[in-house]
Design an enzyme around this catalytic site. Structure first.
Site, PDB file in Angstrom:
ATOM      1  N   ARG A  55      -6.415   3.541  -0.286  1.00 58.71           N
ATOM      2  CA  ARG A  55      -5.031   3.845   0.047  1.00 58.71           C
ATOM      3  C   ARG A  55      -4.419   4.648  -1.072  1.00 58.71           C
ATOM      4  O   ARG A  55      -4.358   4.176  -2.215  1.00 58.71           O
ATOM      5  CB  ARG A  55      -4.249   2.529   0.185  1.00 58.71           C
ATOM      6  CG  ARG A  55      -4.042   2.145   1.593  1.00 58.71           C
ATOM      7  CD  ARG A  55      -2.896   1.226   1.851  1.00 58.71           C
ATOM      8  NE  ARG A  55      -2.761   0.069   0.984  1.00 58.71           N
ATOM      9  CZ  ARG A  55      -1.838  -0.856   1.170  1.00 58.71           C
ATOM     10  NH1 ARG A  55      -0.997  -0.751   2.169  1.00 58.71           N
ATOM     11  NH2 ARG A  55      -1.750  -1.884   0.369  1.00 58.71           N
ATOM     12  N   THR A 107       1.386   7.790  -1.075  1.00 59.22           N
ATOM     13  CA  THR A 107       1.686   8.050   0.343  1.00 59.22           C
ATOM     14  C   THR A 107       1.290   6.874   1.240  1.00 59.22           C
ATOM     15  O   THR A 107       1.679   6.844   2.410  1.00 59.22           O
ATOM     16  CB  THR A 107       0.889   9.274   0.828  1.00 59.22           C
ATOM     17  OG1 THR A 107      -0.514   8.959   0.727  1.00 59.22           O
ATOM     18  CG2 THR A 107       1.186  10.513   0.001  1.00 59.22           C
ATOM     19  N   ASP A 124      -3.622  -9.707  -1.725  1.00 60.11           N
ATOM     20  CA  ASP A 124      -4.632  -8.651  -1.598  1.00 60.11           C
ATOM     21  C   ASP A 124      -5.955  -9.292  -1.173  1.00 60.11           C
ATOM     22  O   ASP A 124      -6.578 -10.028  -1.945  1.00 60.11           O
ATOM     23  CB  ASP A 124      -4.790  -7.923  -2.938  1.00 60.11           C
ATOM     24  CG  ASP A 124      -5.707  -6.720  -2.804  1.00 60.11           C
ATOM     25  OD1 ASP A 124      -6.888  -6.897  -2.408  1.00 60.11           O
ATOM     26  OD2 ASP A 124      -5.259  -5.592  -3.052  1.00 60.11           O
ATOM     27  N   ASP A 178      -9.073  -8.578  -3.429  1.00 62.93           N
ATOM     28  CA  ASP A 178      -9.029  -9.313  -4.701  1.00 62.93           C
ATOM     29  C   ASP A 178      -9.299 -10.794  -4.494  1.00 62.93           C
ATOM     30  O   ASP A 178      -9.979 -11.431  -5.302  1.00 62.93           O
ATOM     31  CB  ASP A 178      -7.650  -9.138  -5.366  1.00 62.93           C
ATOM     32  CG  ASP A 178      -7.530  -7.801  -6.093  1.00 62.93           C
ATOM     33  OD1 ASP A 178      -8.573  -7.194  -6.391  1.00 62.93           O
ATOM     34  OD2 ASP A 178      -6.392  -7.367  -6.321  1.00 62.93           O
TER      35      ASP A 178
HETATM   36  N1  URA Z   1      -4.188  -5.073   2.103  1.00 61.34           N
HETATM   37  C1  URA Z   1      -4.231  -6.325   1.621  1.00 61.34           C
HETATM   38  O1  URA Z   1      -5.238  -6.749   1.075  1.00 61.34           O
HETATM   39  N2  URA Z   1      -3.157  -7.114   1.752  1.00 61.34           N
HETATM   40  C2  URA Z   1      -2.031  -6.702   2.352  1.00 61.34           C
HETATM   41  O2  URA Z   1      -1.082  -7.473   2.457  1.00 61.34           O
HETATM   42  C3  URA Z   1      -1.997  -5.388   2.856  1.00 61.34           C
HETATM   43  C4  URA Z   1      -3.093  -4.592   2.723  1.00 61.34           C
END
Ligand code: URA
Length: 209
Positions: A104, A108, A200, A203
């Site tokens: 990502r 943007t 995340d 993670d």
């Molecule tokens: N990616 C993630 O790992 N968590 C989110 O909340 C959004 C995108």
């Protein structure tokens, strides 16, 4: 028209609640994701074609249905999608696996592709795309657009959590792709994270934070 399957099975909802908790350990998070993946594999493969083969029970011959697991390809959107693989593969062990690498752009929030590898003969395969988080929808849309260029027989998209705005965007971009999700959360925060969400996913699966 996209079908959105909101999977409300109590076992999935219970395990998802445990995953959302911020103090859940990496190993606990991964184990729960593996368990949910198996349960979601059950839902997403519900329409899988079967064919009758001749077998013999201890008592007599019969025709009995089997699936051709090799015709399925699980497509992981790296890296969080990999967290779905073990559970899905334990239910459909013959399936093939493809990978799409997207990151990502932090400015943007758009998806940029850095890796794409699928098995041969995609036109004979049913693709099941895996990404735990359908957030802005940008990665999911880009991955499915790229996947369509390989001409698979069918495509389904599986996530754990979806944000309403990402889900709407995905449905508009790919109305022919059914979505399977365990939850539709409130929305996105300013950083493109799903809220309340679970943080995340990458993670938390890999213990990188
Ligand atoms: N990616 C993630 O790992 N968590 C989110 O909340 C959004 C995108």
């Amino acid at each position: 028209m996209t079908t959105v399957h909101h999977i409300t099975h109590p076992l999935i909802q219970h395990k998802l609640t445990l995953m959302r908790q911020k103090d859940r350990s990496t190993s606990g998070f991964r184990r729960l994701l593996g368990e949910i993946s198996m349960l979601m594999a059950y839902e997403v493969t519900r329409e899988m074609p079967t064919q009758l083969i001749d077998i013999e029970t201890p008592l007599e011959p019969m025709k009995s249905p089997v699936i051709d697991g090799k015709k399925t390809v699980f497509v992981s959107i790296m890296r969080a999608g990999d967290g779905f693989l073990d559970g899905m593969l334990s239910i459909v062990p013959g399936a093939r696996v493809g990978h799409v690498g997207l990151y990502r752009d932090p400015e943007t929030l758009k998806a940029v592709e850095y890796y794409f590898k699928m098995p041969q003969g995609m036109n004979e395969r049913d693709a099941i795309v895996l990404d735990p988080m359908l957030a802005t929808g940008n990665s999911a849309i880009a991955a499915v657009t790229r996947l369509k260029a390989t001409n698979p027989k069918s495509i389904r998209f599986v996530c754990l959590l979806a944000a309403p705005e990402g889900l709407a965007k995905f449905v508009a971009a790919h109305p022919d792709v059914p979505v399977y999700t365990a939850a539709i959360d409130r929305g996105l925060n300013d950083h493109g994270y799903i809220v309340p969400g679970l943080g995340d996913a990458g993670d938390r699966i890999f213990g990188t934070k």
